[in-house]
Design a protein around this motif. Structure first.
Motif, short mmCIF file in Angstrom:
data_model
loop_
_atom_site.label_atom_id
_atom_site.label_comp_id
_atom_site.label_asym_id
_atom_site.label_seq_id
_atom_site.Cartn_x
_atom_site.Cartn_y
_atom_site.Cartn_z
N ALA A 186 0.83 -1.21 0.00
CA ALA A 186 0.00 0.00 0.00
C ALA A 186 0.86 1.25 0.00
CB ALA A 186 -0.93 -0.01 1.22
N LYS A 187 1.91 1.25 0.80
CA LYS A 187 2.82 2.39 0.89
C LYS A 187 3.48 2.68 -0.46
CE LYS A 187 5.85 2.22 4.33
NZ LYS A 187 5.82 3.28 5.34
N SER A 188 3.77 1.63 -1.24
CA SER A 188 4.52 1.77 -2.48
C SER A 188 3.67 2.21 -3.66
CB SER A 188 5.22 0.45 -2.82
OG SER A 188 6.12 0.07 -1.78
N ASP A 189 2.36 2.22 -3.52
CA ASP A 189 1.48 2.63 -4.60
C ASP A 189 1.38 4.15 -4.63
OD1 ASP A 189 -0.43 3.04 -6.50
OD2 ASP A 189 -2.07 2.09 -5.41
N ILE A 190 2.06 4.75 -5.60
CA ILE A 190 2.10 6.22 -5.68
C ILE A 190 1.28 6.74 -6.86
CG2 ILE A 190 4.35 6.33 -4.55
CD1 ILE A 190 5.54 6.84 -7.38
N LEU A 218 10.46 9.09 1.26
CA LEU A 218 9.45 8.22 0.66
C LEU A 218 9.95 6.79 0.72
CD1 LEU A 218 6.71 8.13 -0.77
CD2 LEU A 218 7.94 8.24 -2.94
N GLU A 219 9.30 5.97 1.53
CA GLU A 219 9.68 4.56 1.68
C GLU A 219 8.88 3.74 0.68
OE1 GLU A 219 10.42 4.97 6.51
OE2 GLU A 219 8.52 4.20 5.73
N THR A 220 9.56 2.86 -0.04
CA THR A 220 8.89 2.12 -1.10
C THR A 220 9.60 0.80 -1.38
OG1 THR A 220 8.23 2.20 -3.43
CG2 THR A 220 10.24 3.37 -2.83
N MET A 221 8.84 -0.15 -1.90
CA MET A 221 9.45 -1.38 -2.40
C MET A 221 9.76 -1.27 -3.89
SD MET A 221 7.45 -4.50 -0.46
CE MET A 221 5.88 -4.24 -1.33
N ASN A 222 9.36 -0.15 -4.50
CA ASN A 222 9.54 0.04 -5.94
C ASN A 222 10.13 1.43 -6.22
OD1 ASN A 222 9.42 -0.23 -8.71
ND2 ASN A 222 7.21 0.15 -8.84
N PRO A 223 11.40 1.66 -5.87
CA PRO A 223 11.98 2.99 -6.04
C PRO A 223 12.02 3.47 -7.48
CG PRO A 223 13.67 1.39 -5.45
CD PRO A 223 12.35 0.72 -5.25
N SER A 224 12.09 2.55 -8.45
CA SER A 224 12.14 2.97 -9.85
C SER A 224 10.88 3.73 -10.25
CB SER A 224 12.35 1.76 -10.76
OG SER A 224 11.28 0.85 -10.66
N ALA A 225 9.73 3.36 -9.67
CA ALA A 225 8.49 4.06 -9.99
C ALA A 225 8.55 5.52 -9.55
CB ALA A 225 7.31 3.37 -9.31
N VAL A 226 9.29 5.79 -8.48
CA VAL A 226 9.48 7.15 -8.00
C VAL A 226 10.52 7.88 -8.85
CG1 VAL A 226 10.00 8.60 -6.01
CG2 VAL A 226 8.94 6.36 -5.67
N LEU A 227 11.65 7.23 -9.07
CA LEU A 227 12.75 7.87 -9.78
C LEU A 227 12.43 8.11 -11.24
CD1 LEU A 227 15.70 5.94 -8.11
CD2 LEU A 227 14.92 8.26 -7.63
N ASN A 228 11.49 7.36 -11.79
CA ASN A 228 11.05 7.61 -13.17
C ASN A 228 10.36 8.97 -13.30
OD1 ASN A 228 12.03 5.19 -14.15
ND2 ASN A 228 10.07 4.11 -13.99
N ARG A 229 9.97 9.54 -12.16
CA ARG A 229 9.32 10.85 -12.15
C ARG A 229 10.28 11.94 -11.67
NH1 ARG A 229 3.57 9.58 -9.25
NH2 ARG A 229 3.54 11.87 -9.23
N LYS A 230 11.55 11.70 -11.85
CA LYS A 230 12.58 12.58 -11.30
C LYS A 230 12.46 14.02 -11.79
CE LYS A 230 16.74 11.96 -12.79
NZ LYS A 230 18.08 11.38 -13.03
#
Length: 305
Positions: A186-190, A218-230
Motif C-alpha cells: 500500500a505504501k509503495s502505490d504512488i 518516501l519509503e517504497t518497495m519500488n523505487p524505480s516508480a518514483v525515480l522515473n518521475r525525477k
C-alpha cells in the motif's frame, strides 16, 4: 473533550497513535477523547485503519483557545497547527528529539522515549492496562511498530519494539511478514499522487546550523516508480523551496527491501550537503546512500553544511 492528534502529513504511527491514545483515555481512564488528523493519512495508514476496522478520523484544520489537546508522535511546532499555542496542551507522547518552541498553559505530562515508535511508548505507559487492549487497538499498535521499524529493518528498532510486536502478533494470530508485505505494498502505490504530493507524504521541517531544511522521505518497495518521475520531482522540490522560503528541500527515496536510499540533488547546495553529511561523491542529480533508511537516526543527526 480531548482532541488527540499527531503531526501534519500523518503516517501510520501518527494516525494510529492518535487512535490508540484516544481509545485509552476514553475506554480505560473514562476521559472523553477523540482522535484527529492534521491532513489526509498516507496510503499505508489508510490500509491499516481499514484492516483493523477503524474509520479515518476527522481532519482538524485549527485549534481554539478552549480546546484540550494531547500531542502524539511529535513535539515540533512546525508540524502542528499555526495556532497550537492557543490550545490547552495537556500531554505530549513522542519518540523524536526535542525541538522546542511549544508553550503550555500549565505543567503537563511529557513522555519522550528512545523507542522506534510512539505506539510502543504508549504500551509502556499503559502498564497493566495494556492487557485490556481490544483486538483492533492491538492491530493498530502492531502496525505502527511494523511501519516505523520497516519490519525491524530500521536501526531505530529496539528489543522492546520487537518483543511487543511479536507478542501482539501472537495474540492476534497474525503473521508479521504477511501484514508487513500488505502494508508496504500500500505504501509503495504512488499512482494517485502528484509530484508535489509525493514530497508531502512524509515531510518534516527543521532548523539545522542556522539553515532551514525540509526533509522528505518516501519509503517504497519500488523505487524505480518514483525515480522515473525525477524531472517532475525536481521541479516540485524547487517550487516548494521557493514557496516556503527555506534553504533546501532534501528528498530521500528509501528502498525498504534493499535498505538504502537515493537522494535527489536539484542544486549544488544539495550536492554539497550530500558530500558533507554522508561522505557521498555526487556526479549527477542523484546519489545512492547505502544503509540509509532512517530520518530520525541516520539522516537528521548527520546533516551538516
Amino acid at each position: 473533550m480531548i482532541k488527540v492528534f499527531g503531526h501534519k502529513a500523518p503516517d501510520t504511527d501518527s494516525a494510529g497513535s492518535a487512535i490508540i491514545w484516544a481509545w485509552y483515555l476514553s475506554e480505560i481512564l473514562d476521559r472523553t477523547a477523540e482522535p484527529r488528523l492534521l491532513g489526509a493519512p498516507s496510503k499505508e495508514a489508510r490500509y491499516v485503519l481499514d484492516r483493523w476496522g477503524f474509520e479515518v478520523p476527522e481532519i482538524l484544520s485549527e485549534v481554539g483557545a478552549g480546546d484540550q489537546v494531547v500531542l502524539v508522535d511529535t513535539n515540533n511546532v512546525a508540524e502542528l497547527p499555526d495556532n497550537i499555542g492557543d490550545a490547552n496542551i495537556v500531554e505530549i507522547i513522542d519518540h523524536h528529539l526535542l525541538q522546542g518552541g511549544l508553550k503550555t498553559k500549565s505543567p503537563i505530562n511529557i513522555t519522550v522515549r528512545p523507542l522506534a515508535c510512539t505506539a510502543t511508548v504508549m504500551n509502556q505507559l499503559m502498564g497493566s492496562d495494556a492487557d485490556k487492549l481490544s483486538p483492533g487497538i492491538k492491530g493498530i499498535m502492531l502496525s505502527c511498530i511494523i511501519s516505523d521499524t520497516l519490519e525491524f529493518r530500521s536501526p531505530t528498532t529496539t528489543p522492546t519494539d520487537r518483543e511487543l510486536a511479536e507478542k501482539l502478533a501472537r495474540e492476534l494470530d497474525v503473521e508479521i511478514s504477511e501484514l508487513a508485505k500488505a502494508m508496504f505494498k500500500a505504501k509503495s502505490d504512488i499512482s494517485e499522487y502528484s509530484d508535489e504530493q509525493l514530497l508531502e507524504i512524509d515531510s518534516k521541517k527543521y532548523e539545522i546550523e542556522g539553515k532551514s531544511f525540509r526533509i522528505s522521505v518516501l519509503e517504497t518497495m519500488n523505487p524505480s516508480a518514483v525515480l522515473n518521475r525525477k524531472r517532475g520531482l525536481m521541479a516540485a522540490i524547487d517550487s516548494r523551496r521557493s514557496k516556503e522560503g527555506i534553504d533546501v528541500v532534501l528528498f530521500f527515496v528509501v528502498n525498504i527491501l534493499e535498505q538504502n536510499a537515493v537522494l535527489l540533488l536539484p542544486n549544488e547546495f544539495a550536492s554539497h550537503i550530500a558530500e558533507r553529511s554522508f561522505g557521498a561523491l555526487p556526479t549527477g542529480d542523484t546519489v545512492e546512500l547505502p544503509g540509509i533508511v532512517s530520518r530520525k537516526k541516520q539522516i537528521i543527526p548527520n546533516l551538516t553544511w
